[in-house]
Write a protein that holds these residues in place. Structure first.
Motif, mmCIF file in Angstrom:
data_model
loop_
_atom_site.group_PDB
_atom_site.id
_atom_site.type_symbol
_atom_site.label_atom_id
_atom_site.label_comp_id
_atom_site.label_asym_id
_atom_site.label_seq_id
_atom_site.Cartn_x
_atom_site.Cartn_y
_atom_site.Cartn_z
ATOM 1 N N HIS A 60 -10.085 -27.238 10.151
ATOM 2 C CA HIS A 60 -10.894 -27.349 11.378
ATOM 3 C C HIS A 60 -11.636 -26.035 11.587
ATOM 4 C CE1 HIS A 60 -12.191 -28.574 15.366
ATOM 5 N NE2 HIS A 60 -11.554 -29.727 15.219
ATOM 6 N N LEU A 61 -12.886 -26.145 12.014
ATOM 7 C CA LEU A 61 -13.639 -24.937 12.368
ATOM 8 C C LEU A 61 -13.020 -24.301 13.611
ATOM 9 C CD1 LEU A 61 -17.450 -25.755 12.118
ATOM 10 C CD2 LEU A 61 -16.246 -23.893 10.950
ATOM 11 N N LEU A 62 -12.984 -22.971 13.638
ATOM 12 C CA LEU A 62 -12.497 -22.276 14.832
ATOM 13 C C LEU A 62 -12.982 -20.833 14.817
ATOM 14 C CD1 LEU A 62 -10.671 -22.079 17.386
ATOM 15 C CD2 LEU A 62 -8.861 -21.273 15.870
ATOM 16 N N ASP A 63 -13.727 -20.497 15.861
ATOM 17 C CA ASP A 63 -14.154 -19.111 16.061
ATOM 18 C C ASP A 63 -13.416 -18.593 17.291
ATOM 19 O OD1 ASP A 63 -15.394 -16.735 16.719
ATOM 20 O OD2 ASP A 63 -17.405 -17.454 16.268
ATOM 21 N N VAL A 64 -12.579 -17.571 17.122
ATOM 22 C CA VAL A 64 -11.777 -17.094 18.257
ATOM 23 C C VAL A 64 -12.589 -16.246 19.236
ATOM 24 C CG1 VAL A 64 -9.636 -17.202 16.915
ATOM 25 C CG2 VAL A 64 -10.811 -15.001 17.178
ATOM 26 N N ASN A 65 -13.877 -16.094 18.952
ATOM 27 C CA ASN A 65 -14.753 -15.454 19.939
ATOM 28 C C ASN A 65 -15.508 -16.494 20.767
ATOM 29 O OD1 ASN A 65 -14.077 -12.899 19.102
ATOM 30 N ND2 ASN A 65 -15.787 -12.703 17.683
ATOM 31 N N ASN A 66 -15.144 -17.761 20.604
ATOM 32 C CA ASN A 66 -15.921 -18.822 21.228
ATOM 33 C C ASN A 66 -14.980 -19.851 21.868
ATOM 34 O OD1 ASN A 66 -17.321 -21.243 21.618
ATOM 35 N ND2 ASN A 66 -18.795 -20.766 20.005
ATOM 36 N N VAL A 67 -14.943 -19.870 23.196
ATOM 37 C CA VAL A 67 -13.994 -20.744 23.905
ATOM 38 C C VAL A 67 -14.294 -22.223 23.652
ATOM 39 C CG1 VAL A 67 -13.127 -21.419 26.182
ATOM 40 C CG2 VAL A 67 -13.457 -19.025 25.670
ATOM 41 N N THR A 68 -15.580 -22.573 23.535
ATOM 42 C CA THR A 68 -15.934 -23.976 23.278
ATOM 43 C C THR A 68 -15.322 -24.435 21.954
ATOM 44 O OG1 THR A 68 -17.992 -23.539 24.418
ATOM 45 C CG2 THR A 68 -17.903 -25.574 23.156
ATOM 46 N N SER A 69 -15.367 -23.548 20.961
ATOM 47 C CA SER A 69 -14.789 -23.858 19.655
ATOM 48 C C SER A 69 -13.270 -24.047 19.771
ATOM 49 C CB SER A 69 -15.152 -22.702 18.700
ATOM 50 O OG SER A 69 -14.325 -22.639 17.603
#
Ligand SMILES: NC(=O)c1ccc[n+]([C@@H]2O[C@H](COP(=O)([O-])OP(=O)(O)OC[C@H]3O[C@@H](n4cnc5c(N)ncnc54)[C@H](OP(=O)(O)O)[C@@H]3O)[C@@H](O)[C@H]2O)c1
Length: 290
Positions: A60-69
Motif C-alpha cells: 500500500h502507498l503511504l507517505d508519513v508526511n501526508n495525513v490523507t495518505s
C-alpha cells in the motif's frame, strides 16, 4: 482464525523491509503484512524481492508526511480486515553532511521522524485491536542528544507528561534553529538526534496514556533502536564500527511487535538489543550501538 494484520511504514528498504520479511515469515498464511512506501515503484520492487523469497507481503502507498495518505491506508485496512494488530513506525530520514542549513534539517527531521510517528499513531489508534503492538523506531541517538543538552532542558524532557508538551519542545527547537541560538539555549546542534529524542519522549507519554485508557485492552506502545545497521541511511558513513545487517537490525522491532499477550512491563519504553534503556531515569552512558 482471522489473519494478524501488520503495517510497517517506510518498508521499501533497510530495516523496514527486514521487519516485513520477518513478520511475513512469522505469520505465513495467517498474516496480512503491509509493506508500505511513499513511492509505488520502489515499493513494488521491494515486494518482488520478498516474493522471490517465497513470502507474500501486501503493498500500500503511504507517505508519513501526508495525513490523507495515512487515512486512506487506515480506511482501506478497516474495510478489508476490520482492524490492525501491529503497527511499526519505521520511516525516517537523516540529512547527510552539513550542506542543508540547520533550521531546514530541524524542521525536516522533526516533520518525518517525530510528526510522522505521532500522526500515524493517532490515525491508526482507533482501529488498533486489543492486544495490539505499536513500535516506533527511535534510536540510541535519543539519549546521546539528551546528554548533550543543558540540565534544564533534560529536566523538561524528564518531566514532560503530555503529547502537546513534547510537540512544544520539538517546536521550540525548530524556532531556536531559525534564529540560530539553539546551542546557546541549551539544545544540541543535532537535528536527527533531537527528533529521535522527541520520539522517545513521545513514547513515554503515549505509554502512560495507554496504561490509563480503558477503551483498549493489552495495547503496548514502545520504541527501540535497531542498532547500527548497514542501510541507505548509513551508506555514506565511514569508520571502523561494524554495522549490522538489516535482518539483524529488525530483531528488537520484531521482538516488540510480537510481545506475548498479557505483557505488562514493557509500555512506553526505549529498548536496544531487547533491553530497556531507561535514560530518563538513570545515566546509561557510555552508549554503544552494537
Ligand atoms: N541504519 C541505522 O543504523 C539506524 C540506526 C538507528 C535508527 N535507525 C532508524 O531506522 C529506521 C529505518 O532506517 P534505515 O536505516 O532502514 O534507512 P533507509 O533504508 O533509508 O529507510 C528509511 C525508509 O523510510 C522511508 N521514508 C522516508 N521518508 C518517508 C515518508 N515521508 N513516508 C514514507 N516513507 C518514508 C524511506 O523511503 P524512500 O526510499 O522513499 O526514501 C525508506 O524506505 C529510521 O527511522 C532510522 O532513523 C536506523
Amino acid at each position: 482464525m482471522s489473519p494478524k494484520v501488520a503495517v510497517v511504514t517506510g518498508s521499501n528498504s533497510g530495516v523496514g523491509l527486514a521487519i516485513v520479511r520477518a513478520l511475513c515469515k512469522h505469520f505465513g498464511e495467517n498474516g496480512a503484512v503491509y509493506l508500505t512506501a511513499r513511492n509505488e515503484e520502489r515499493g513494488m520492487q521491494a515486494v518482488e524481492v520478498l516474493k522471490k523469497e517465497g513470502l507474500n507481503p501486501r503493498f500500500h502507498l503511504l507517505d508519513v508526511n501526508n495525513v490523507t495518505s495515512m487515512e486512506k491506508l487506515r480506511d482501506d485496512i478497516k474495510t478489508e480486515h476490520g482492524g490492525v494488530d501491529i503497527l511499526v513506525n519505521n520511516a525516517g530520514i537523516a540529512y547527510k553532511g552539513n550542506d542543508t542549513p540547520m533550521c531546514e534539517q530541524a524542521a525536516g527531521s522533526i516533520k518525518t521522524n517525530y510528526h510522522g510517528v505521532l500522526l500515524m499513531t493517532d490515525t491508526f489508534l482507533p482501529i488498533i485491536r486489543d492486544g495490539g503492538r505499536i513500535t516506533h523506531i527511535a534510536s540510541l541517538v535519543a539519549p546521546m542528544a539528551y546528554y548533550k543538552m543543558s540540565e534544564e532542558l533534560q529536566q523538561r524532557f524528564k518531566d514532560v507528561s503530555t503529547v502537546a508538551g513534547v510537540t512544544d519542545l520539538m517546536n521550540e527547537f525548530i524556532e531556536a534553529t531559525k534564529i540560530g541560538d539553539h546551542v546557546k539555549k541549551g539544545w544540541s546542534d543535532w537535528a536527527y538526534g533531537t527528533s529521535k529524542l522527541g520520539v522517545a519522549a513521545l513514547t513515554k507519554v503515549q505509554g502512560e496514556n495507554m496504561s490509563k485508557d480503558t477503551s483498549k485492552k493489552d495495547v503496548l506502545i514502545n520504541c527501540c533502536c535497531p542498532g547500527y545497521v548497514e542501510t541507505g541511511m548509513t551508506a555514506h558513513h565511514s569508520g571502523a564500527q561494524k554495522r549490522l545487517t538489516p535482518d539483524q537490525g529488525a530483531d528488537t522491532p520484531v521482538y516488540l511487535s510480537l510481545l506475548p499477550a498479557g505483557t505488562t512491563d514493557l509500555q512506553g519504553k526505549l529498548l536496544s538489543k531487547r533491553k530497556v534503556k531507561n535514560f530518563f531515569e538513570e545515566d546509561i552512558r557510555p552508549i554503544t550501538f552494537n
